[in-house]
Design a protein around this motif. Structure first.
Motif, PDB file in Angstrom:
ATOM      1  N   GLU A  34       0.744  -1.109  -0.067  1.00 43.05           N
ATOM      2  CA  GLU A  34       0.075  -0.138   0.045  1.00 43.05           C
ATOM      3  C   GLU A  34       0.884   1.294  -0.072  1.00 43.05           C
ATOM      4  O   GLU A  34       0.459   2.364  -0.425  1.00 43.05           O
ATOM      5  CB  GLU A  34      -1.099  -0.060   1.103  1.00 43.05           C
ATOM      6  CG  GLU A  34      -2.015   0.933   1.151  1.00 43.05           C
ATOM      7  CD  GLU A  34      -2.865   0.676   0.086  1.00 43.05           C
ATOM      8  OE1 GLU A  34      -3.298   1.921  -0.796  1.00 43.05           O
ATOM      9  OE2 GLU A  34      -3.287  -0.381  -0.635  1.00 43.05           O
ATOM     10  N   LEU A  35       1.963   1.261   0.651  1.00 44.07           N
ATOM     11  CA  LEU A  35       2.779   2.254   0.633  1.00 44.07           C
ATOM     12  C   LEU A  35       3.187   3.108  -0.510  1.00 44.07           C
ATOM     13  O   LEU A  35       3.418   4.216  -0.963  1.00 44.07           O
ATOM     14  CB  LEU A  35       3.987   2.228   1.503  1.00 44.07           C
ATOM     15  CG  LEU A  35       5.045   1.102   1.049  1.00 44.07           C
ATOM     16  CD1 LEU A  35       6.220   1.872   0.140  1.00 44.07           C
ATOM     17  CD2 LEU A  35       5.739   0.503   2.162  1.00 44.07           C
ATOM     18  N   ARG A  38       0.561   5.275  -1.985  1.00 44.31           N
ATOM     19  CA  ARG A  38       0.636   6.566  -1.211  1.00 44.31           C
ATOM     20  C   ARG A  38       1.576   7.123  -1.929  1.00 44.31           C
ATOM     21  O   ARG A  38       1.458   8.418  -2.221  1.00 44.31           O
ATOM     22  CB  ARG A  38       0.963   6.138   0.113  1.00 44.31           C
ATOM     23  CG  ARG A  38      -0.164   5.446   0.896  1.00 44.31           C
ATOM     24  CD  ARG A  38      -1.512   6.312   1.336  1.00 44.31           C
ATOM     25  NE  ARG A  38      -2.428   6.046  -0.062  1.00 44.31           N
ATOM     26  CZ  ARG A  38      -2.896   4.951   0.001  1.00 44.31           C
ATOM     27  NH1 ARG A  38      -2.857   3.936   0.858  1.00 44.31           N
ATOM     28  NH2 ARG A  38      -3.750   4.795  -1.251  1.00 44.31           N
ATOM     29  N   GLU A  39       2.679   6.712  -2.231  1.00 42.07           N
ATOM     30  CA  GLU A  39       3.796   7.304  -2.921  1.00 42.07           C
ATOM     31  C   GLU A  39       3.427   7.885  -4.244  1.00 42.07           C
ATOM     32  O   GLU A  39       3.745   9.189  -4.633  1.00 42.07           O
ATOM     33  CB  GLU A  39       5.282   6.457  -3.098  1.00 42.07           C
ATOM     34  CG  GLU A  39       5.797   6.062  -1.723  1.00 42.07           C
ATOM     35  CD  GLU A  39       6.712   5.327  -1.941  1.00 42.07           C
ATOM     36  OE1 GLU A  39       7.011   4.919  -2.961  1.00 42.07           O
ATOM     37  OE2 GLU A  39       7.702   4.933  -0.907  1.00 42.07           O
ATOM     38  N   GLU A  41       0.295   8.428  -5.050  1.00 44.93           N
ATOM     39  CA  GLU A  41      -0.755   9.445  -5.012  1.00 44.93           C
ATOM     40  C   GLU A  41      -0.020  10.953  -5.082  1.00 44.93           C
ATOM     41  O   GLU A  41      -0.593  11.961  -5.445  1.00 44.93           O
ATOM     42  CB  GLU A  41      -1.704   9.073  -3.932  1.00 44.93           C
ATOM     43  CG  GLU A  41      -2.482   8.060  -4.028  1.00 44.93           C
ATOM     44  CD  GLU A  41      -3.359   7.616  -2.768  1.00 44.93           C
ATOM     45  OE1 GLU A  41      -4.320   6.815  -2.897  1.00 44.93           O
ATOM     46  OE2 GLU A  41      -3.016   8.149  -1.645  1.00 44.93           O
ATOM     47  N   HIS A  42       1.154  10.766  -4.138  1.00 45.40           N
ATOM     48  CA  HIS A  42       1.819  12.197  -3.862  1.00 45.40           C
ATOM     49  C   HIS A  42       2.353  12.577  -5.182  1.00 45.40           C
ATOM     50  O   HIS A  42       1.929  13.893  -5.429  1.00 45.40           O
ATOM     51  CB  HIS A  42       2.813  11.715  -3.042  1.00 45.40           C
ATOM     52  CG  HIS A  42       3.746  13.115  -2.793  1.00 45.40           C
ATOM     53  ND1 HIS A  42       3.361  14.347  -2.079  1.00 45.40           N
ATOM     54  CD2 HIS A  42       5.131  13.261  -3.134  1.00 45.40           C
ATOM     55  CE1 HIS A  42       4.192  15.141  -2.098  1.00 45.40           C
ATOM     56  NE2 HIS A  42       5.091  14.634  -2.736  1.00 45.40           N
ATOM     57  N   GLN A  54      -4.214  19.224  -3.256  1.00 52.06           N
ATOM     58  CA  GLN A  54      -3.955  17.823  -2.759  1.00 52.06           C
ATOM     59  C   GLN A  54      -5.204  17.153  -2.368  1.00 52.06           C
ATOM     60  O   GLN A  54      -5.664  16.170  -3.066  1.00 52.06           O
ATOM     61  CB  GLN A  54      -2.951  17.798  -1.766  1.00 52.06           C
ATOM     62  CG  GLN A  54      -2.546  16.255  -1.340  1.00 52.06           C
ATOM     63  CD  GLN A  54      -1.442  16.319  -0.400  1.00 52.06           C
ATOM     64  OE1 GLN A  54      -0.166  16.402  -0.898  1.00 52.06           O
ATOM     65  NE2 GLN A  54      -1.571  15.741   0.583  1.00 52.06           N
ATOM     66  N   LEU A  58      -7.002  13.899  -4.294  1.00 49.67           N
ATOM     67  CA  LEU A  58      -7.239  12.635  -3.414  1.00 49.67           C
ATOM     68  C   LEU A  58      -8.693  12.419  -3.256  1.00 49.67           C
ATOM     69  O   LEU A  58      -9.153  11.085  -3.672  1.00 49.67           O
ATOM     70  CB  LEU A  58      -6.675  12.783  -2.204  1.00 49.67           C
ATOM     71  CG  LEU A  58      -4.811  12.924  -2.468  1.00 49.67           C
ATOM     72  CD1 LEU A  58      -4.368  12.864  -0.702  1.00 49.67           C
ATOM     73  CD2 LEU A  58      -4.444  11.834  -3.141  1.00 49.67           C
ATOM     74  N   THR A 214      -0.147   1.552   7.092  1.00 45.94           N
ATOM     75  CA  THR A 214      -0.990   2.563   6.065  1.00 45.94           C
ATOM     76  C   THR A 214      -2.101   1.798   5.427  1.00 45.94           C
ATOM     77  O   THR A 214      -2.053   0.537   4.941  1.00 45.94           O
ATOM     78  CB  THR A 214      -0.125   3.223   5.065  1.00 45.94           C
ATOM     79  OG1 THR A 214      -1.153   4.062   4.176  1.00 45.94           O
ATOM     80  CG2 THR A 214       0.471   2.447   4.163  1.00 45.94           C
ATOM     81  N   THR A 215      -3.252   2.282   5.486  1.00 44.38           N
ATOM     82  CA  THR A 215      -4.440   1.557   4.584  1.00 44.38           C
ATOM     83  C   THR A 215      -5.262   2.264   3.702  1.00 44.38           C
ATOM     84  O   THR A 215      -5.465   3.447   4.067  1.00 44.38           O
ATOM     85  CB  THR A 215      -5.520   1.111   5.875  1.00 44.38           C
ATOM     86  OG1 THR A 215      -4.702   0.374   6.782  1.00 44.38           O
ATOM     87  CG2 THR A 215      -6.760   0.385   5.282  1.00 44.38           C
ATOM     88  N   TRP A 216      -5.671   1.728   2.624  1.00 38.73           N
ATOM     89  CA  TRP A 216      -6.514   2.633   1.623  1.00 38.73           C
ATOM     90  C   TRP A 216      -7.849   2.894   2.423  1.00 38.73           C
ATOM     91  O   TRP A 216      -8.468   2.222   2.907  1.00 38.73           O
ATOM     92  CB  TRP A 216      -6.651   1.568   0.538  1.00 38.73           C
ATOM     93  CG  TRP A 216      -7.259   2.120  -0.614  1.00 38.73           C
ATOM     94  CD1 TRP A 216      -7.268   3.355  -1.317  1.00 38.73           C
ATOM     95  CD2 TRP A 216      -8.459   1.548  -1.643  1.00 38.73           C
ATOM     96  NE1 TRP A 216      -8.007   3.839  -2.420  1.00 38.73           N
ATOM     97  CE2 TRP A 216      -8.470   2.549  -2.689  1.00 38.73           C
ATOM     98  CE3 TRP A 216      -8.585   0.243  -1.896  1.00 38.73           C
ATOM     99  CZ2 TRP A 216      -9.553   2.125  -3.686  1.00 38.73           C
ATOM    100  CZ3 TRP A 216      -9.487  -0.143  -2.822  1.00 38.73           C
ATOM    101  CH2 TRP A 216     -10.022   0.971  -3.866  1.00 38.73           C
ATOM    102  N   GLU A 217      -8.197   4.249   1.878  1.00 35.00           N
ATOM    103  CA  GLU A 217      -9.560   4.749   2.448  1.00 35.00           C
ATOM    104  C   GLU A 217     -10.751   3.690   2.485  1.00 35.00           C
ATOM    105  O   GLU A 217     -11.638   3.633   3.158  1.00 35.00           O
ATOM    106  CB  GLU A 217      -9.757   6.102   2.115  1.00 35.00           C
ATOM    107  CG  GLU A 217      -8.896   7.290   2.415  1.00 35.00           C
ATOM    108  CD  GLU A 217      -8.849   7.486   3.954  1.00 35.00           C
ATOM    109  OE1 GLU A 217     -10.084   7.366   4.545  1.00 35.00           O
ATOM    110  OE2 GLU A 217      -7.969   7.729   4.776  1.00 35.00           O
TER     111      GLU A 217
END
Length: 243
Positions: A34-35, A38-39, A41-42, A54, A58, A214-217
């Motif tokens: 998952e990380l 997140r990377e 997405e940034h 941002q 998102l 970290t977890t996906w929303e």
């Protein structure tokens, strides 16, 4: 002794005696995953920052990912297509071809990331394999999941590997039917309450929750209220202490 604690210990002892199959989620349970989303997405927010901030990016991206899950399914390819759709929406179709190319490159790069096992995984699987049938049950893009399974070096520990389209009650019932096991002899180990824990508890199985940082929303849900068939662990190594 507290009634809940007593019931928990009784159920844990019963599970130890009757358990036949231990099934593991893959992404963020056996290896990191998952990380990387997140990377990216940034990076995506940076690529289209002239069109939205941002939070807007998102929020729109998550909405598009969820909307298209029935079409694209889970995984990086659906994530990339959702980024492109989000970029087109937020730019009012003004996004450049070069930016779309950069979004595609983000996805291609993510699809080639090396597999990094979570600490303690291989030692735990090696120890459990001696006494239990081990199964892997994951979801996501078929090609990418097959690549990660091969590269992980963990295939040798599992008697059965299944890439599921959806990890819900119906999906787990089909899985245990194929494994020819009853739910009370089945333990699911995973990081997602929504996909790995709650559906298995609902069909009468056991579940061990090992949160990832970290977890996906879309995977975030409230923790179920239970004190018997669910185990909350800090690491996969702790699994050896409950079975």
């Amino acid at each position: 002794m507290n009634v809940c604690i007593f019931a928990f210990k009784m159920e844990m002892n019963r599970m130890k005696k009757e358990l036949d199959i231990i099934t593991f989620d893959a992404d963020d349970t056996l290896w990191e995953n998952e990380l990387f989303f997140r990377e990216n997405e940034h990076c995506f927010c940076e690529l289209i920052k002239e069109y939205a901030d941002q939070n807007q990016v998102l929020e729109s991206l998550l909405k598009n990912e969820i909307k298209t899950l029935p079409i694209y399914g889970y995984g990086i390819k659906g994530f990339v297509l959702s980024m492109i759709e989000t970029a087109l929406e937020l730019s009012n179709n003004k996004i450049s071809g070069n930016t779309i190319k950069e979004i595609l490159e983000l996805g291609k790069k993510q699809l080639s990331y090396p597999v990094k096992l979570i600490d303690g995984v291989e030692d735990t699987l090696s120890a459990l394999q001696k006494d239990y049938t081990l199964v892997m049950a994951t979801k996501g893009d078929l090609t990418d999941q097959e690549r990660k399974i091969e590269e992980s070096g963990l295939k040798k520990y599992f008697s059965h590997i299944e890439i599921m389209s959806e990890k819900n009650e119906s999906g787990y019932r089909s899985l245990i039917d194929r494994l020819q096991v009853s739910p009370d002899k089945f333990l699911m180990v995973g990081n997602s309450l929504k996909s790995d824990i709650i559906p298995v508890l609902s069909i009468g199985g056991y579940a061990a929750h090992i949160p990832f940082y970290t977890t996906w929303e879309h995977e975030k849900v409230d923790k179920p209220e239970t004190c018997d068939r669910m185990f909350s662990l800090k690491s996969i190594r702790e699994l050896l202490s409950i079975i």
